[in-house]
Write a protein that holds these residues in place. Structure first.
Motif, short mmCIF file in Angstrom:
data_model
loop_
_atom_site.label_atom_id
_atom_site.label_comp_id
_atom_site.label_asym_id
_atom_site.label_seq_id
_atom_site.Cartn_x
_atom_site.Cartn_y
_atom_site.Cartn_z
N TYR A 159 0.84 -1.20 0.00
CA TYR A 159 0.00 0.00 0.00
C TYR A 159 0.88 1.25 0.00
O TYR A 159 1.81 1.36 0.78
N TRP A 160 0.54 2.18 -0.90
CA TRP A 160 1.32 3.42 -1.04
C TRP A 160 0.40 4.60 -0.72
O TRP A 160 -0.28 5.12 -1.60
N PRO A 161 0.31 5.00 0.56
CA PRO A 161 -0.64 6.06 0.94
C PRO A 161 -0.21 7.43 0.39
O PRO A 161 0.95 7.80 0.47
N ARG A 162 -1.19 8.15 -0.14
CA ARG A 162 -0.95 9.50 -0.67
C ARG A 162 -2.18 10.37 -0.45
O ARG A 162 -3.30 9.88 -0.42
N TYR A 163 -1.92 11.69 -0.32
CA TYR A 163 -3.00 12.68 -0.31
C TYR A 163 -3.15 13.21 -1.74
O TYR A 163 -2.16 13.54 -2.39
N CYS A 164 -4.39 13.32 -2.21
CA CYS A 164 -4.63 13.80 -3.57
C CYS A 164 -5.71 14.88 -3.59
O CYS A 164 -6.64 14.86 -2.76
N ALA A 165 -5.60 15.81 -4.53
CA ALA A 165 -6.61 16.84 -4.78
C ALA A 165 -6.98 16.76 -6.26
O ALA A 165 -6.11 16.62 -7.12
N PHE A 166 -8.29 16.86 -6.55
CA PHE A 166 -8.76 16.60 -7.91
C PHE A 166 -9.90 17.53 -8.27
O PHE A 166 -10.79 17.80 -7.47
N VAL A 167 -9.87 18.04 -9.51
CA VAL A 167 -10.99 18.82 -10.07
C VAL A 167 -11.37 18.15 -11.38
O VAL A 167 -10.58 18.14 -12.34
N ASP A 168 -12.57 17.58 -11.41
CA ASP A 168 -12.99 16.78 -12.56
C ASP A 168 -13.14 17.63 -13.82
O ASP A 168 -12.79 17.21 -14.92
N ARG A 169 -13.67 18.84 -13.66
CA ARG A 169 -13.98 19.67 -14.82
C ARG A 169 -12.77 19.95 -15.69
O ARG A 169 -12.85 19.96 -16.91
N HIS A 225 -9.78 18.20 -15.21
CA HIS A 225 -8.89 17.04 -15.12
C HIS A 225 -7.58 17.37 -14.42
O HIS A 225 -6.50 16.98 -14.86
N LEU A 226 -7.71 18.11 -13.31
CA LEU A 226 -6.52 18.49 -12.53
C LEU A 226 -6.34 17.49 -11.40
O LEU A 226 -7.28 17.21 -10.64
N VAL A 231 -3.47 22.49 -6.76
CA VAL A 231 -4.62 22.51 -7.67
C VAL A 231 -5.27 23.90 -7.69
O VAL A 231 -5.65 24.40 -8.74
N PHE A 232 -5.38 24.53 -6.51
CA PHE A 232 -5.97 25.87 -6.45
C PHE A 232 -5.16 26.86 -7.27
O PHE A 232 -5.69 27.72 -7.97
N SER A 233 -3.83 26.73 -7.21
CA SER A 233 -2.95 27.61 -7.99
C SER A 233 -3.14 27.38 -9.49
O SER A 233 -3.21 28.32 -10.28
#
Length: 504
Positions: free
Chosen positions: A44-54, A56-57, A74-76
């Protein structure tokens, strides 16, 4: 019809029969296939992710960094893509934690769940938008459901293998019995096996009910004590009515404040009892549902033997429903009676001023009463307003606010609204100084009750559902009462659900 009586030592008898007939594990029973081992899957490789579907970020970082790092990245990037379009720039960003594989170890599951809590803490502590929190919770809910379904598939596979082994053993017992050519022996083996299964189902349900018995008994005792105070409450209302009918201008202020205090006290006591009744009713209902579902596996056997299984919690459910109904009815009666008392005392005050002996006396009396009453009322309003906007107590585990008591405070505050209507031109009111402050609060209170409270309840329901520590039926009842506009009932069930999440 035969009534079921729990049989003891049946399981030991069946095992003894199996051993005596040589029906232990044999070559005919296939060895169960092992579950996936550690070397059959990647770590298992734990990671934090942020995603914007619109757009594809997607940005991810290692677990030793903060969830803020992918969020800010992602906000930037949104700032560069959206420019001055604020709707685009501040659209929801879904945060997530990489999901372990289906056969994850306990340590990996703990790491994943801790990561989810870290993400939620980051969003709440840094005041990120409600939409971002909502899409993140929905994503966590979906990933949790997927993992739970995978775990359930593995458990089902193991259960099927165990059932196959048991069925094979039962078939062997029956086959050996048939060798004797005695149908009585065959029937006895079948009856013993069926009774063992039914007895195990009843024992499990009884064990769960035994845990709740002390709570049900304690609630029944509290309800009996509360019901015994009904006569005293009625007498207090009559006393307040008599005092209001005989009070002078200054005395009316005391009677009015005592009436509102009685209303708040009654509402709080009734709400606490109703909330515990709802919580216990939901728990008992779940036990009964599980019990009935388990008996369906032996439906044919129960019908064949003429067993009457009955309802385990029928009496308790009826009692708890009665407690809820009584508390709601009594609370509404007291609120209505207090509203009428306050209106009657308002009319008496106006009549007292008009009955003074002459104009000079009326003015002097009115001025003295005006100053005293105005100051006392202002002091009471100040104390109520401070209490009104204090942060509500929170649950120990999920850190979510209890809402039922706060609803009672808001509802009690709004009782003053008719009496605080602006005086007609050329008239004055001793309440006006306090009412000026209250009128500023009335609109805020109505906004809280019509917008803030429903929104908070919906968000809290989503978080409780994501946590998975509250029966789904309780959360569905909160949503149903919200949809029906029953805010007080929704808040009561919501608080009962929170207490359940705290293990109370």
């Amino acid at each position: 019809m035969k009534r079921f009586k729990p049989q003891t030592a049946l399981r030991g008898a069946v095992m003894a029969t199996l051993l005596s007939l040589g029906c232990g594990p044999t070559a005919e029973l296939k060895e169960p296939e092992p579950l996936a081992t550690q070397d059959q899957r990647s770590a298992y490789w734990p990671r934090y992710c942020a995603f914007v579907d619109r757009h594809h970020l997607l940005e991810c970082v290692e677990f030793n960094q903060s969830p803020q790092v992918p969020y800010d990245a992602v906000f930037s990037r949104l700032g560069g893509i959206c420019g001055t379009d604020m709707t685009c720039r501040f659209q929801p960003i879904m945060m997530s934690v990489a999901v372990p594989e289906e056969n994850a170890t306990h340590a990996e599951m703990v790491t994943w769940l801790d990561g989810q809590q870290n993400v939620l803490a980051f969003l709440k502590n840094n005041n990120k938008s409600a939409d971002t929190l909502k899409v993140t919770l929905e994503g966590m809910r979906d990933s949790t459901r997927g993992l739970v379904r995978a775990q359930e598939r593995e458990l089902a596979a193991v259960s099927n293998r165990i059932k196959t082994m048991i069925d094979s053993a039962e078939s062997t017992v029956k086959a050996k019995a048939r060798e004797y050519g005695d149908p009585v022996v065959v029937e006895e083996a079948e009856v013993k096996a069926g009774m063992v299964r039914v007895e195990a189902t009843v024992s499990r349900a009884r064990a769960e009910l035994d845990v709740l018995v002390p709570e049900v008994v304690a609630l029944a005792n509290r309800f009996a004590a509360f019901k015994a105070t009904e006569a005293a409450t009625t007498a207090s209302l009559r006393t307040l009515a008599a005092q209001g009918s005989a009070a002078n201008l200054q005395g009316l202020v005391t009677v009015q404040l005592d009436a509102v205090a009685l209303s708040h006290q009654e509402s709080g006591a009734a709400s606490a009892l109703a909330m515990d009744a709802v919580r216990l009713r939901m728990q008992l209902g779940r036990i009964q549902e599980d019990y009935v579902a388990s008996l369906l596996n032996d439906k044919a056997f129960i019908a064949q033997r003429g067993l009457v299984m009955g309802d385990l919690v029928d009496g308790e459910m009826e009692m708890l429903g009665g407690i809820e109904g009584y508390c709601d009815s009594r609370r509404r009666k007291v609120l209505t009676a207090v509203d009428r008392l306050l209106e009657g005392m308002k009319q008496r005050r106006d009549a007292l001023i008009s009955l003074e002996a002459d104009a000079a006396t009326r003015q002097a009396t009115a001025d003295a009463a005006f100053l005293t009453a105005s100051q006392r009322f202002l002091d009471d309003v100040t104390a109520r307003s401070l209490q009104l906007w204090k942060v509500a107590p929170k649950s120990a585990v999920l850190k979510l606010s209890f809402m039922s008591e706060k609803f009672d405070q808001m509802e009690s505050y709004l009782q003053f609204e008719p009496a605080c209507a602006p005086p007609a031109a050329g008239q004055r009111s001793w309440r006006e100084t306090g009412c000026v402050a209250m009128r500023r609060d009335f609109s805020r209170v109505r906004t809280w009750m019509t917008s803030t409270l429903p929104g908070t309840l919906r968000l809290n329901v989503a978080m409780m559902r994501n946590a998975g520590t509250v029966p789904a039926a309780m959360l569905l009842e909160v949503e149903a009462k919200l949809a029906a506009g029953q805010l007080k009932d929704a808040a009561t069930v919501h608080d009962a659900a929170l207490r359940k999440s705290d293990g109370l």
